[in-house]
Design a protein around this motif. Sequence first.
Motif, PDB file in Angstrom:
ATOM      1  N   HIS A  86      40.639  21.509 -22.451  1.00 21.62           N
ATOM      2  CA  HIS A  86      41.751  22.239 -22.009  1.00 21.62           C
ATOM      3  C   HIS A  86      42.869  21.660 -21.413  1.00 21.62           C
ATOM      4  O   HIS A  86      44.123  22.118 -21.466  1.00 21.62           O
ATOM      5  CB  HIS A  86      40.993  23.578 -21.032  1.00 21.62           C
ATOM      6  N   GLU A  87      42.782  20.664 -20.578  1.00 22.73           N
ATOM      7  CA  GLU A  87      43.817  19.673 -19.894  1.00 22.73           C
ATOM      8  C   GLU A  87      44.684  19.314 -21.014  1.00 22.73           C
ATOM      9  O   GLU A  87      45.885  19.003 -20.642  1.00 22.73           O
ATOM     10  CB  GLU A  87      42.821  18.885 -18.930  1.00 22.73           C
TER      11      GLU A  87
ATOM     12  N   GLY B  32      43.991  23.738 -32.147  1.00 23.30           N
ATOM     13  CA  GLY B  32      42.804  24.167 -33.138  1.00 23.30           C
ATOM     14  C   GLY B  32      41.577  23.228 -33.171  1.00 23.30           C
ATOM     15  O   GLY B  32      40.963  23.123 -34.271  1.00 23.30           O
ATOM     16  N   ALA B  33      41.555  22.382 -32.303  1.00 28.45           N
ATOM     17  CA  ALA B  33      40.571  21.350 -32.169  1.00 28.45           C
ATOM     18  C   ALA B  33      39.340  21.865 -31.294  1.00 28.45           C
ATOM     19  O   ALA B  33      38.416  21.001 -31.477  1.00 28.45           O
ATOM     20  CB  ALA B  33      41.161  20.167 -31.368  1.00 28.45           C
ATOM     21  N   VAL B  34      39.219  23.017 -30.910  1.00 29.95           N
ATOM     22  CA  VAL B  34      37.962  23.718 -30.164  1.00 29.95           C
ATOM     23  C   VAL B  34      37.834  24.924 -30.804  1.00 29.95           C
ATOM     24  O   VAL B  34      38.815  25.912 -30.759  1.00 29.95           O
ATOM     25  CB  VAL B  34      38.421  23.818 -28.812  1.00 29.95           C
TER      26      VAL B  34
ATOM     27  N   THR C  88      27.444  19.719 -27.268  1.00 32.00           N
ATOM     28  CA  THR C  88      27.157  19.141 -25.890  1.00 32.00           C
ATOM     29  C   THR C  88      28.308  19.492 -25.209  1.00 32.00           C
ATOM     30  O   THR C  88      29.623  19.164 -25.525  1.00 32.00           O
ATOM     31  CB  THR C  88      27.000  17.574 -26.106  1.00 32.00           C
ATOM     32  N   GLY C  89      28.163  19.962 -23.981  1.00 35.77           N
ATOM     33  CA  GLY C  89      29.165  20.454 -22.941  1.00 35.77           C
ATOM     34  C   GLY C  89      29.879  21.775 -23.298  1.00 35.77           C
ATOM     35  O   GLY C  89      30.833  22.206 -22.770  1.00 35.77           O
ATOM     36  N   GLN C  90      29.421  22.492 -24.347  1.00 36.02           N
ATOM     37  CA  GLN C  90      30.077  23.766 -24.945  1.00 36.02           C
ATOM     38  C   GLN C  90      29.993  24.800 -23.664  1.00 36.02           C
ATOM     39  O   GLN C  90      31.004  25.619 -23.805  1.00 36.02           O
ATOM     40  CB  GLN C  90      29.128  24.118 -26.167  1.00 36.02           C
ATOM     41  N   GLU C  91      29.065  24.929 -22.935  1.00 40.19           N
ATOM     42  CA  GLU C  91      28.736  25.902 -22.162  1.00 40.19           C
ATOM     43  C   GLU C  91      29.879  25.773 -20.847  1.00 40.19           C
ATOM     44  O   GLU C  91      30.610  26.808 -20.459  1.00 40.19           O
ATOM     45  CB  GLU C  91      27.612  25.950 -21.298  1.00 40.19           C
ATOM     46  N   VAL C  92      30.203  24.520 -20.658  1.00 41.81           N
ATOM     47  CA  VAL C  92      31.231  24.299 -19.655  1.00 41.81           C
ATOM     48  C   VAL C  92      32.666  24.498 -20.261  1.00 41.81           C
ATOM     49  O   VAL C  92      33.480  25.193 -19.638  1.00 41.81           O
ATOM     50  CB  VAL C  92      31.243  22.728 -19.230  1.00 41.81           C
ATOM     51  N   VAL C  93      32.787  23.969 -21.539  1.00 44.38           N
ATOM     52  CA  VAL C  93      34.248  24.366 -22.151  1.00 44.38           C
ATOM     53  C   VAL C  93      34.388  25.747 -22.143  1.00 44.38           C
ATOM     54  O   VAL C  93      35.708  26.130 -21.913  1.00 44.38           O
ATOM     55  CB  VAL C  93      34.207  23.588 -23.536  1.00 44.38           C
ATOM     56  N   ALA C  94      33.244  26.744 -22.640  1.00 50.23           N
ATOM     57  CA  ALA C  94      33.633  27.837 -22.925  1.00 50.23           C
ATOM     58  C   ALA C  94      34.014  28.887 -21.679  1.00 50.23           C
ATOM     59  O   ALA C  94      34.645  29.564 -21.383  1.00 50.23           O
ATOM     60  CB  ALA C  94      32.508  28.569 -23.475  1.00 50.23           C
ATOM     61  N   ARG C  95      33.257  28.462 -20.475  1.00 48.47           N
ATOM     62  CA  ARG C  95      33.331  28.928 -19.264  1.00 48.47           C
ATOM     63  C   ARG C  95      34.608  28.622 -18.549  1.00 48.47           C
ATOM     64  O   ARG C  95      35.360  29.570 -18.192  1.00 48.47           O
ATOM     65  CB  ARG C  95      32.498  28.352 -18.176  1.00 48.47           C
ATOM     66  N   LEU C  96      35.160  27.542 -18.812  1.00 46.94           N
ATOM     67  CA  LEU C  96      36.602  27.217 -18.537  1.00 46.94           C
ATOM     68  C   LEU C  96      37.483  27.911 -19.144  1.00 46.94           C
ATOM     69  O   LEU C  96      38.624  28.516 -18.637  1.00 46.94           O
ATOM     70  CB  LEU C  96      36.898  25.423 -18.559  1.00 46.94           C
TER      71      LEU C  96
END
Length: 350
Positions: free
Chosen positions: A230-231, A238-240, A248-256
């Motif tokens: 996100h930063e 379109g990269a996410v 890996t890391g999906q939960e953190v990325v989605a929560r943010l």
Amino acid sequence: MSNWQHFLDAQGATRSANGEIAFNTQQDSASQAAANTYLTELGYQGLLAFDGPDAAKFLQGQVTADVRELANGYWKLGAQCNLKGRMEASFALAQTNPEQILLRCHASLTDSLAQHLQKYAVFSKVTLNDASDTWRRFGLWGPGAAELVAAHGKRPTMNTGDAHSNEGLVCLKLDEQRYELWVSDAHAQDLWQKLASNCALADSHWWQLEDIRAGWAEITATSAGDFSPHELHYPLIGAVSFKKGCYTGQEVVARLHYKGKLKKHMARIALSAETLDLTAAIVDSAGTRRGALVMASATGDNNWEALAVIPDDDTAELFLATGDTGQPATKIARMSLPYPLPTADNNPEG
């Protein structure tokens, strides 16, 4: 030294320790680049090949991009994150056939990324190899780029975001007149000569400037683990994918994405300096650290353009710190990015 490097040397090329290339004949300014068509070599980037019937399925569970879209003739930007949702690598993906996907990332990360992914690849029908010497990487841009690709790359009509692959050539259309070409080593010299006879040779840092102006930040070994997708606006380019499932890391990325409210994001900036250290901090007038550089390219006459993660609040003046040199800090100026920015991180892009 490889035959490919000997070939470039004969054309006046020199390569730096980090793989960037410079030619004796080169652009004089950024304005000149806009009026001409240019060819450069992207040896500062590496290429990994994923082969086997599970190549797409394997990568789908490892990266932020929806790898399934490659089968529809698209190329994708993406990232590999750690458990904290920080980017360990960024890359472009393209599929050459149903059982092969190529991943282009910064050359400083090919070994570490391969070692990380290899730990999980053993559980799938996929093999992972460094293909950096098997495929050469070219950048082609300018008003005549599409015509040259059609004439010498034998590509069909392409739309931005398309990828086409056959006969030892993978062609990615990045923009209306900007292409990235991955060429098999056996065909590289011939295609280079055909393209170079119709355009000018350019240092690879001018290609990086095109990335900066497109707002596409690239992670290197120096910045691995420093930034979240996100930063760096990865959801906006379109990269996410937020519909593809776990990685890996999906939960953190989605929560943010849905609940977070970051106060810093990437901006395009301009500054003047004789040299630029990417590890230098961005500070306010009191010397307090406020941000960090991501990538930069010189534009001539000690002028630079860069991508930097800095506060969204643009009321305070910001400077590039100069360390203990005793020189005054360099003031930075914000510039526009080519895509609209959300007012908050919890505005889903899909």
